[in-house]
Motif scaffolding. Sequence first.
Motif, PDB file in Angstrom:
ATOM      1  N   LEU A  61       0.843  -1.197   0.000  1.00  0.00           N
ATOM      2  CA  LEU A  61       0.000   0.000   0.000  1.00  0.00           C
ATOM      3  C   LEU A  61       0.876   1.244   0.000  1.00  0.00           C
ATOM      4  O   LEU A  61       1.774   1.373   0.841  1.00  0.00           O
ATOM      5  CB  LEU A  61      -0.908  -0.006   1.220  1.00  0.00           C
ATOM      6  N   THR A  62       0.615   2.161  -0.937  1.00  0.00           N
ATOM      7  CA  THR A  62       1.409   3.386  -1.070  1.00  0.00           C
ATOM      8  C   THR A  62       0.489   4.597  -1.092  1.00  0.00           C
ATOM      9  O   THR A  62      -0.527   4.613  -1.801  1.00  0.00           O
ATOM     10  CB  THR A  62       2.252   3.364  -2.356  1.00  0.00           C
ATOM     11  N   ALA A  87      -9.852   6.555 -11.062  1.00  0.00           N
ATOM     12  CA  ALA A  87      -9.843   5.370 -10.213  1.00  0.00           C
ATOM     13  C   ALA A  87      -9.735   4.128 -11.085  1.00  0.00           C
ATOM     14  O   ALA A  87     -10.252   4.096 -12.214  1.00  0.00           O
ATOM     15  CB  ALA A  87     -11.108   5.306  -9.354  1.00  0.00           C
ATOM     16  N   MET A  88      -9.050   3.132 -10.566  1.00  0.00           N
ATOM     17  CA  MET A  88      -8.890   1.854 -11.263  1.00  0.00           C
ATOM     18  C   MET A  88      -8.915   0.730 -10.247  1.00  0.00           C
ATOM     19  O   MET A  88      -8.337   0.843  -9.162  1.00  0.00           O
ATOM     20  CB  MET A  88      -7.571   1.829 -12.032  1.00  0.00           C
ATOM     21  N   LYS A 131      -2.561   3.734  -3.807  1.00  0.00           N
ATOM     22  CA  LYS A 131      -2.597   2.557  -4.667  1.00  0.00           C
ATOM     23  C   LYS A 131      -2.104   1.358  -3.884  1.00  0.00           C
ATOM     24  O   LYS A 131      -1.272   1.486  -2.974  1.00  0.00           O
ATOM     25  CB  LYS A 131      -1.758   2.763  -5.928  1.00  0.00           C
ATOM     26  N   GLY A 132      -2.671   0.195  -4.208  1.00  0.00           N
ATOM     27  CA  GLY A 132      -2.345  -0.973  -3.421  1.00  0.00           C
ATOM     28  C   GLY A 132      -2.519  -2.263  -4.180  1.00  0.00           C
ATOM     29  O   GLY A 132      -3.028  -2.308  -5.307  1.00  0.00           O
ATOM     30  N   PHE A 144      -5.570  -1.814  -6.956  1.00  0.00           N
ATOM     31  CA  PHE A 144      -6.389  -0.632  -7.157  1.00  0.00           C
ATOM     32  C   PHE A 144      -5.497   0.605  -7.133  1.00  0.00           C
ATOM     33  O   PHE A 144      -4.372   0.591  -6.633  1.00  0.00           O
ATOM     34  CB  PHE A 144      -7.471  -0.525  -6.081  1.00  0.00           C
ATOM     35  N   GLU A 145      -6.033   1.693  -7.678  1.00  0.00           N
ATOM     36  CA  GLU A 145      -5.316   2.971  -7.710  1.00  0.00           C
ATOM     37  C   GLU A 145      -6.348   4.075  -7.865  1.00  0.00           C
ATOM     38  O   GLU A 145      -7.244   3.985  -8.711  1.00  0.00           O
ATOM     39  CB  GLU A 145      -4.324   2.998  -8.866  1.00  0.00           C
TER      40      GLU A 145
END
Length: 676
Positions: free
Chosen positions: A422-423, A537-538, A473-474, A487-488
């Motif tokens: 996770l960032t 979002a993705m 994002k993770g 996801f991001e």
Amino acid sequence: MVQKDSIQKVTKLDEIIITGKIKKDPVFSSTSNQYAKKVVQPKNVADLFNNINGFSVIKRGNYAIDPSFRAFQYEQLNIQYDGGTKAMHACPNRMDPITTHIIPEEVSRIEVIKGPYTVRYGATFGGIINLVTQKPNYEDYGFHGKVSAGFESNGNAMVNLAELQYINEKFDIVTNVGYRDFGNYKDGFGTTIPSSFKSSDYGIKLGYNFTKNQRLKIDWRQSFGRDVLHAALPMDTGYDNSSILSLDYKIDNIGDVVKSISAKGYHSYVDHLMTNTNRPSFMMMEASSGVEATTIGGKMEMNWQPYKELNMFSGIDLMNIARDGGRTRIVKVMNGNPLPMPMTFNDKVWQDSYITDLGFFTEAKYNITPKTILTAGVRYDNVTSDIQDPEADFAARYNLEKRTEHTFSGTVSMKKAISEKLTFEAAYGRGVRTANMIERFINHFTVGQDPYEYLGNPDLKAEVNNQFEIGIKGFEELKNGFNSFQFETSIYYSFFENYIVGIVDPTITRKFNPMMQPTNVKVFQNLDNAYKTGFEAMAQVNFLDFYNFKTEFSYVYTENKDLGEALPLTPPFTTKFTVGFEKDSLWANAQYNLVSKQDNISESFGEIETSGYQTLDLRFGGKPLKNVTLGLAVLNVFDKGYNSHLNFSFTNQANFGRTPITEPGRNFSAFLQYKF
């Protein structure tokens, strides 16, 4: 024979901005490098952006296509090749944007920095787009190459490319040649859209390793566009010739403090001719315009590390843009009456103008903790501009003299690894853009989406974008048939100072065709009360080892408070759903595109509300043999008739009113590539 020890020590030039390493990459950066697996044969590089979240394209036909990101476009985006090379357009109607001067198949990846979050790659207002071209294959010495061919049914389009490269420990050479022939396409309503073109390209890259830590690269490419029809512009392109030469040098592993020094220089030249020979207006007036643009620039940068936790980049860069050329008009009919003897007029298009930007920058990355990185950068630009051969009416309106502007930009950002999966990212950037040559010096030419003549303003202040963004994002491993979830998402807000727009001036009337509506002229001016906000979002789930499902969203809202409307060219809310299958030798995907209606428009720009639409694209590819790649696709499967909100309107076309140009209907595509 693979020479791994030598290969690993080859100096890497600063052509790649995004390395895939958390401690080196800029915040809010991304890459796209799925060209081969997308199968689609793009018409030019701008089409490669269609499947990158947050991007749209501004279309005037099949050739003059510009990328748009978060409602930033043109010079608001810092678009470059290989970490700094630029080629600016010669045509005031942007028939020849930078994206037309490179072979799409040569682009190995597209790197995007989503805002003014770095100061190292030139003055940046809304973001950086770096088109990275293919590099020699250092995995094996000797001769290698590839040939490819593609076909699209809608317009009977043909694409061909051949590439040959030779590599050894000391030097390498890559050559390529390509040819493209696209006919007029049919939209989903069955209407033929005038959009054909031909183009041929070739390029040569030479690399030489002086030592294990010193490398020089020379890159030469030329592109030749012919017989280009522009559905949404008043003229067509007779020819568009461009030449780009760039040199890159880097010395690495110098010492304990000074780590590396890199240098780049480039020269590009665009020679462009446009005419109205095949247009309805030709019966009343023949028009021919030959224009040219020269771009010269370079950069020198030093990477130094005063101590272990502080990594710094300091340097200087330069870009000079010079344009000239004129238009010849042979008037046959005046005020509705045929002339017994046609009259010839010569109009100055660019008035022999130039803009020079000399920039100085320093950017530092500081490791606050092993998992937290703080980046800060400052930049100063000295911008000089001048008009050396003005028209008499332009010189009478303005106090013309050489002008010097001093601009300051900067950024501060933080990237924190909350965990290994996770960032978190946060950034502020102050991006500054001085007015481009159209906004400064155009003199009564139609250069917008509307039929107004536009008048430049050499006294414009520089635009400022104050952009804030946070994102996360993770990645998470899953069980029970689900392999992983990633996801991001990010949300941003920008408020602008001195935003440049064209505004109607009721005191100025048309210079050309004075009886034509509208009779007034738009003049470029600065406004202060404008902003934009939005998000991307993705989310993607990978399951059953080879399958994936991905969804993407992008939305941007803009407002020009001074005029009580949106900023021009604001794309609508866009959603994409993709389900795919992917193995090393076989892949397939279906992408469903949902684009909402756009009623947040700029009426002063000539925009109209656009209906929403939905399309489905199917793609399939595989490697039936070791060195062979085969691809098939069906685009717009249901033959939907629609137009994108960013499309310009039909202009000076027989049998077409001034409505936005429509997109291609159903299109079958085939692609074959052989590597050796």
